[in-house]
Write a protein that holds these residues in place. Structure first.
Motif, mmCIF file in Angstrom:
data_model
loop_
_atom_site.group_PDB
_atom_site.id
_atom_site.type_symbol
_atom_site.label_atom_id
_atom_site.label_comp_id
_atom_site.label_asym_id
_atom_site.label_seq_id
_atom_site.Cartn_x
_atom_site.Cartn_y
_atom_site.Cartn_z
ATOM 1 N N TYR A 74 4.782 7.724 9.525
ATOM 2 C CA TYR A 74 5.767 6.904 9.295
ATOM 3 C C TYR A 74 7.203 7.450 10.269
ATOM 4 O O TYR A 74 8.332 7.895 9.912
ATOM 5 N N ASN A 75 6.604 7.873 11.706
ATOM 6 C CA ASN A 75 7.511 7.951 12.610
ATOM 7 C C ASN A 75 7.474 7.007 13.728
ATOM 8 O O ASN A 75 7.253 5.904 13.343
ATOM 9 N N ARG A 76 7.945 7.230 15.100
ATOM 10 C CA ARG A 76 7.814 6.511 16.018
ATOM 11 C C ARG A 76 6.930 7.142 17.004
ATOM 12 O O ARG A 76 7.258 6.901 18.381
ATOM 13 N N LEU A 77 5.836 7.667 16.846
ATOM 14 C CA LEU A 77 4.874 8.585 17.801
ATOM 15 C C LEU A 77 4.221 7.340 18.529
ATOM 16 O O LEU A 77 3.718 6.703 17.918
ATOM 17 N N THR A 78 4.099 7.610 19.742
ATOM 18 C CA THR A 78 3.265 6.830 20.586
ATOM 19 C C THR A 78 2.176 7.588 21.370
ATOM 20 O O THR A 78 2.063 8.809 21.241
ATOM 21 N N GLY A 79 1.063 6.822 21.957
ATOM 22 C CA GLY A 79 0.231 7.584 22.730
ATOM 23 C C GLY A 79 -1.302 7.695 21.891
ATOM 24 O O GLY A 79 -1.152 7.221 20.828
ATOM 25 N N PRO A 80 -1.950 8.598 22.725
ATOM 26 C CA PRO A 80 -3.379 8.631 21.946
ATOM 27 C C PRO A 80 -3.326 9.967 20.818
ATOM 28 O O PRO A 80 -2.348 10.439 20.701
ATOM 29 N N LEU A 81 -4.122 9.599 19.906
ATOM 30 C CA LEU A 81 -4.436 10.736 19.016
ATOM 31 C C LEU A 81 -4.547 12.068 19.823
ATOM 32 O O LEU A 81 -5.299 12.069 20.636
ATOM 33 N N PRO A 82 -3.858 13.135 19.433
ATOM 34 C CA PRO A 82 -4.128 14.353 20.159
ATOM 35 C C PRO A 82 -5.278 15.065 20.278
ATOM 36 O O PRO A 82 -5.879 15.007 18.911
ATOM 37 N N ASP A 83 -5.570 15.727 21.224
ATOM 38 C CA ASP A 83 -6.861 16.571 21.334
ATOM 39 C C ASP A 83 -6.635 17.700 20.208
ATOM 40 O O ASP A 83 -5.494 18.137 19.890
ATOM 41 N N GLY A 84 -7.587 18.484 19.853
ATOM 42 C CA GLY A 84 -7.357 19.908 19.124
ATOM 43 C C GLY A 84 -7.494 19.666 17.633
ATOM 44 O O GLY A 84 -7.429 20.495 16.791
ATOM 45 N N LEU A 85 -7.473 18.563 17.021
ATOM 46 C CA LEU A 85 -7.643 18.186 15.530
ATOM 47 C C LEU A 85 -8.890 18.917 15.283
ATOM 48 O O LEU A 85 -8.984 19.469 13.950
ATOM 49 N N ALA A 86 -10.069 18.911 15.830
ATOM 50 C CA ALA A 86 -11.377 19.379 15.318
ATOM 51 C C ALA A 86 -11.249 20.973 15.291
ATOM 52 O O ALA A 86 -12.214 21.446 14.642
ATOM 53 N N ALA A 87 -10.322 21.644 15.932
ATOM 54 C CA ALA A 87 -10.324 23.057 15.762
ATOM 55 C C ALA A 87 -9.417 23.590 14.944
ATOM 56 O O ALA A 87 -9.241 24.715 14.715
ATOM 57 N N LEU A 88 -9.240 22.665 13.862
ATOM 58 C CA LEU A 88 -8.482 23.315 12.394
ATOM 59 C C LEU A 88 -9.482 23.292 11.470
ATOM 60 O O LEU A 88 -9.922 22.219 10.810
ATOM 61 N N PRO A 89 -10.113 24.607 11.250
ATOM 62 C CA PRO A 89 -11.047 24.662 10.472
ATOM 63 C C PRO A 89 -10.989 24.370 8.853
ATOM 64 O O PRO A 89 -11.637 24.006 8.378
ATOM 65 N N MET A 90 -9.707 24.416 8.580
ATOM 66 C CA MET A 90 -9.451 24.239 6.862
ATOM 67 C C MET A 90 -8.626 22.791 6.687
ATOM 68 O O MET A 90 -8.313 22.608 5.554
ATOM 69 N N LEU A 91 -8.648 22.239 7.851
ATOM 70 C CA LEU A 91 -7.851 20.747 7.529
ATOM 71 C C LEU A 91 -8.526 20.118 6.430
ATOM 72 O O LEU A 91 -9.857 19.740 6.649
ATOM 73 N N GLN A 92 -7.917 19.280 5.652
ATOM 74 C CA GLN A 92 -8.379 18.369 4.434
ATOM 75 C C GLN A 92 -7.661 17.221 4.586
ATOM 76 O O GLN A 92 -8.284 16.189 4.268
ATOM 77 N N ASN A 93 -6.485 17.242 4.845
ATOM 78 C CA ASN A 93 -5.751 15.987 4.938
ATOM 79 C C ASN A 93 -4.805 15.857 6.109
ATOM 80 O O ASN A 93 -4.267 16.595 6.524
ATOM 81 N N LEU A 94 -5.244 14.404 6.841
ATOM 82 C CA LEU A 94 -4.634 14.215 8.065
ATOM 83 C C LEU A 94 -3.883 12.641 7.897
ATOM 84 O O LEU A 94 -4.666 11.938 7.791
ATOM 85 N N ASN A 95 -2.657 12.806 8.292
ATOM 86 C CA ASN A 95 -2.058 11.395 8.201
ATOM 87 C C ASN A 95 -1.201 11.106 9.218
ATOM 88 O O ASN A 95 -0.207 11.709 9.500
ATOM 89 N N PHE A 96 -1.698 10.016 10.099
ATOM 90 C CA PHE A 96 -0.933 9.610 11.280
ATOM 91 C C PHE A 96 -0.423 8.275 11.095
ATOM 92 O O PHE A 96 -0.265 7.489 12.131
ATOM 93 N N SER A 97 -0.489 7.691 9.871
ATOM 94 C CA SER A 97 -0.275 6.250 9.554
ATOM 95 C C SER A 97 1.158 5.880 9.891
ATOM 96 O O SER A 97 2.043 6.787 10.199
ATOM 97 N N GLY A 98 1.352 4.750 10.269
ATOM 98 C CA GLY A 98 2.719 4.124 10.228
ATOM 99 C C GLY A 98 3.385 4.530 11.806
ATOM 100 O O GLY A 98 4.775 4.654 11.686
ATOM 101 N N ASN A 99 2.663 4.726 12.676
ATOM 102 C CA ASN A 99 3.166 5.150 13.810
ATOM 103 C C ASN A 99 2.823 3.912 15.073
ATOM 104 O O ASN A 99 2.549 2.614 14.558
ATOM 105 N N ALA A 100 2.946 4.306 16.146
ATOM 106 C CA ALA A 100 2.737 3.293 17.372
ATOM 107 C C ALA A 100 1.327 4.066 18.149
ATOM 108 O O ALA A 100 1.436 3.905 19.309
ATOM 109 N N LEU A 101 0.687 4.674 17.596
ATOM 110 C CA LEU A 101 -0.676 5.473 18.142
ATOM 111 C C LEU A 101 -1.764 4.377 18.871
ATOM 112 O O LEU A 101 -1.824 3.438 18.311
ATOM 113 N N SER A 102 -2.088 4.664 19.939
ATOM 114 C CA SER A 102 -3.043 3.691 20.806
ATOM 115 C C SER A 102 -3.809 4.641 21.258
ATOM 116 O O SER A 102 -4.068 5.686 21.531
ATOM 117 N N GLY A 103 -5.189 3.902 21.870
ATOM 118 C CA GLY A 103 -5.985 4.230 22.822
ATOM 119 C C GLY A 103 -7.268 4.561 21.918
ATOM 120 O O GLY A 103 -7.353 4.192 20.917
#
Length: 128
Positions: A74-103
């Motif tokens: 819930y920001n006003r972020l745009t563009g594609p989902l960024p690269d590098g997320l898979a490089a976070l070994p302990m990531l459990q919760n990822l929330n990009f909802s409510g933006n204007a991401l595309s691609g």
């Protein structure tokens, strides 16, 4: 707007950075994750940040072995989902909802979530 060095004195010990539910505007500072190697949770949700996410463009060169929560919802972020997320070994919760991401979803993200046993919740809802 947040300056790049606003938490410079706590970089070695900070584990949780919660800046959610404010009215911060502008782009997310590019260096926000640069030195936070012990960070477990980053919450920037429910602000008015705009533009793309440069903070994750730097993740590939930054070691974030303990980051388990990333919330930029819930920001006003745009563009594609960024690269590098898979490089976070302990990531459990990822929330990009409510933006204007595309691609398309980055291939490293798709293959990473399939192989990642630590990932529990991925929310990409309510984007363009």
């Amino acid at each position: 707007m947040l300056p790049n060095d606003f938490l410079a004195s706590t970089v070695e010990t900070l584990k949780v950075l919660d800046l959610s539910h404010n009215m911060f505007t502008g782009t997310v500072p590019a260096g926000i994750l640069e030195d936070f190697t012990r960070l477990k949770a980053l919450s920037l949700g429910h602000n008015a940040f705009s533009g793309t996410l440069p903070l994750l463009a730097a993740v590939e060169g930054v070691q974030l072995p303990e980051l388990s929560l990333l919330d930029v919802s819930y920001n006003r972020l745009t563009g594609p989902l960024p690269d590098g997320l898979a490089a976070l070994p302990m990531l459990q919760n990822l929330n990009f909802s409510g933006n204007a991401l595309s691609g398309t979803l980055p291939m490293d993200f798709l293959s990473g979530i399939i192989q990642k046993s630590s990932l529990i919740n991925v929310d990409l809802s309510d984007n363009i």
